[in-house]
Scaffold this active site. Sequence first.
Site, short mmCIF file in Angstrom:
data_model
loop_
_atom_site.label_atom_id
_atom_site.label_comp_id
_atom_site.label_asym_id
_atom_site.label_seq_id
_atom_site.Cartn_x
_atom_site.Cartn_y
_atom_site.Cartn_z
N CYS A 65 1.51 -37.45 10.18
CA CYS A 65 0.07 -37.25 9.99
C CYS A 65 -0.21 -36.04 9.12
O CYS A 65 -1.35 -35.67 8.92
CB CYS A 65 -0.64 -37.14 11.34
SG CYS A 65 -0.02 -35.82 12.38
N ASP A 83 2.28 -27.97 8.64
CA ASP A 83 2.86 -26.81 9.33
C ASP A 83 4.38 -26.79 9.20
O ASP A 83 4.97 -25.72 9.04
CB ASP A 83 2.46 -26.82 10.81
CG ASP A 83 1.08 -26.23 11.00
OD1 ASP A 83 0.81 -25.16 10.42
OD2 ASP A 83 0.25 -26.85 11.69
N HIS A 102 -7.10 -25.81 6.56
CA HIS A 102 -8.00 -26.68 7.31
C HIS A 102 -9.32 -26.89 6.59
O HIS A 102 -9.93 -27.94 6.69
CB HIS A 102 -8.20 -26.13 8.72
CG HIS A 102 -7.01 -26.38 9.58
ND1 HIS A 102 -6.21 -25.37 10.05
CD2 HIS A 102 -6.46 -27.52 10.01
CE1 HIS A 102 -5.22 -25.90 10.74
NE2 HIS A 102 -5.35 -27.19 10.74
N GLU A 114 6.25 -30.18 14.08
CA GLU A 114 5.73 -29.35 12.99
C GLU A 114 6.32 -27.94 13.02
O GLU A 114 5.94 -27.09 12.24
CB GLU A 114 4.20 -29.33 12.98
CG GLU A 114 3.53 -29.02 14.30
CD GLU A 114 2.00 -29.11 14.22
OE1 GLU A 114 1.44 -29.28 13.12
OE2 GLU A 114 1.37 -28.98 15.28
C1 PEP Z 1 0.13 -30.68 10.11
O1 PEP Z 1 0.43 -29.51 10.41
O2 PEP Z 1 0.72 -31.34 9.24
C2 PEP Z 1 -1.01 -31.33 10.77
C3 PEP Z 1 -1.27 -32.60 10.57
O3 PEP Z 1 -1.78 -30.56 11.57
P1 PEP Z 1 -2.88 -29.51 11.02
O4 PEP Z 1 -2.98 -29.70 9.53
O5 PEP Z 1 -4.14 -29.83 11.73
O6 PEP Z 1 -2.28 -28.20 11.41
MG MG Z 2 -0.39 -28.67 12.21
#
Ligand code: PEP
Ligand code: MG
Length: 555
Positions: free
Chosen positions: A491, A444, A185, A420
């Site tokens: 995403c 994820d 993150h 995910e």
């Molecule tokens: C992901 O897991 O791909 C996602 C978009 O969520 P995050 O990166 O915020 O866990």
């Molecule tokens: Mg995620």
Amino acid sequence: MRCLTGRPASPGRARGYSLTLRPTESVASRPAGDPAGEGLRLEEAISTAQTELATLAQRLEERGSRDEAEIFRVHAQLLGDAELVKEIRELIASGRPAEAAIHQALEEMARAMESLEEEVFRQRGADFRDLAQRLTAILAGRTATTELTGPTIIFARELTPSQTAELDPRFCRGLVTYAGGSNSHASIVARALGIPAVCGVDPGQFPPDGTPVVIDGSDGRVSLEPENRLWVEVGAGEGEGGYGSGDREPAHTVTGERVRVFANVAGPAEVAGAVEAGAEGIGLFRTEFLFMGRGDWPSEEEQYQAYRRAAEALGGRPLIIRTLDAGGDKTLPYLGVADQANPFLGWRAIRISLDRPQQLITQFRAILRASHHGDLRVMLPMVTTVDEVESARRLWDEVRAALAGEGVETGPIPFGIMIEVPAAALIADHLASRVDFFSFGTNDLTQYALAADRMSPLVADVYQPYHPAVWRLMKMACDAARQTGIEVGICGELGSDPRAIPLLVALGIDEISCRASALGAVKRAIRAVDSAIAAARLERALNASTAAELMALLD
Ligand code: PEP
Ligand code: MG
């Protein structure tokens, strides 16, 4: 010139002077000096902390974050408590070093607060711990808020997302870390802020503070004391931007399929820039940054204002708001959980929201109220079971009905989930009939499918978004979605990689949400797709036995 190499985490080149953020000295590891000297150190640390806290509160207030500013004002008040300071002094007089005395006194206060009934006191516990950390950080020779005064390349063993978000964007030009994969993150925040970052660099090689550095977040190179030519070249390029022609136009493949291209954002302030860069909507509005770096849950009104601002900046374009994705590497002090042994496999995301229904209700209310100001959709993170979807949907419907009872009518708002967790892909047929859309969270999905912590540099080579297992899971979910007639988006970071685009289009993905800086490249990649060629390539990709074999099929 000396060159360090790591892994690219956020693209772009920048130059600045190095500053290493050092972890605070272990409380136990420092022997005590004489009590008078230790007392003096305490005095100085308190005075520095007071100055830092006042500056921080003022800066937050100027940015309109009044509630966050209040947290630091409260910290300053606690530091002014004569009883508390007396207690620390007594511990020092009994032969403790200042760090240990601070730690012991503040930890005792934290525990005492946490044993009280009332929530407001229990939360004060986290404030005492935060203060202890600030003071020990100052004693270890750095300011806890890391005041930057010029163009700086930050070096750190590890950065939390809130630390990254807190760095002064005027001066923080680049980040070099050891821990944290490109999908952590902190890296995602760096990309959102447009700060080049490189991870996986050995801390033993970090340069002395003040060393001139050029960082290249696109290829993972960090040049220390670079040649003048490189220094000047990067300086001349800084601040340049601009979009190519066609970045703001919709994207169709060569064979005529339309693929919508959205952007991921971490807050309302990023929305206008994403639209300017060509986003047709927001495919992932990460809401956790509203919940982080503070001492209590954000109110419904605060959330409503943030969602409303984002919706208004979109001028009618779609906005997919993801409910709180706390846990994993995004811890909230006020959740009151001790460290989890496996935080990504633990109490995280929708699991927390369903265990704290009042907070999910507050978030749903804010989203539904904001839906009057745009085309809003809601999305649940980390769904693993049908029960989770049904429970959340039940709450959603109850909140809608309650709001209607208060005279706030809301139209039908699409209700979606992230795919995910491998289990969700495997039961996608059951989930598809209960929701309005899917969106792949490949960051994820990759870590869970391959049992490879997305944060760990030690398994960065096992963490392979192009592993055929990840693509087979996506294929299963896409097939289920198509059969049920719901839309599918992506995403995760894979959607920002132009090399992945032909295969994603061939999977039948309707909407690709990428980071704003990748919008142009993603649209160009879509425009180059011939669907028949891409379909044939996807078939071979799904039959590949390794990530390398699959990647050899990419252009
Ligand atoms: C992901 O897991 O791909 C996602 C978009 O969520 P995050 O990166 O915020 O866990
Ligand atoms: Mg995620």
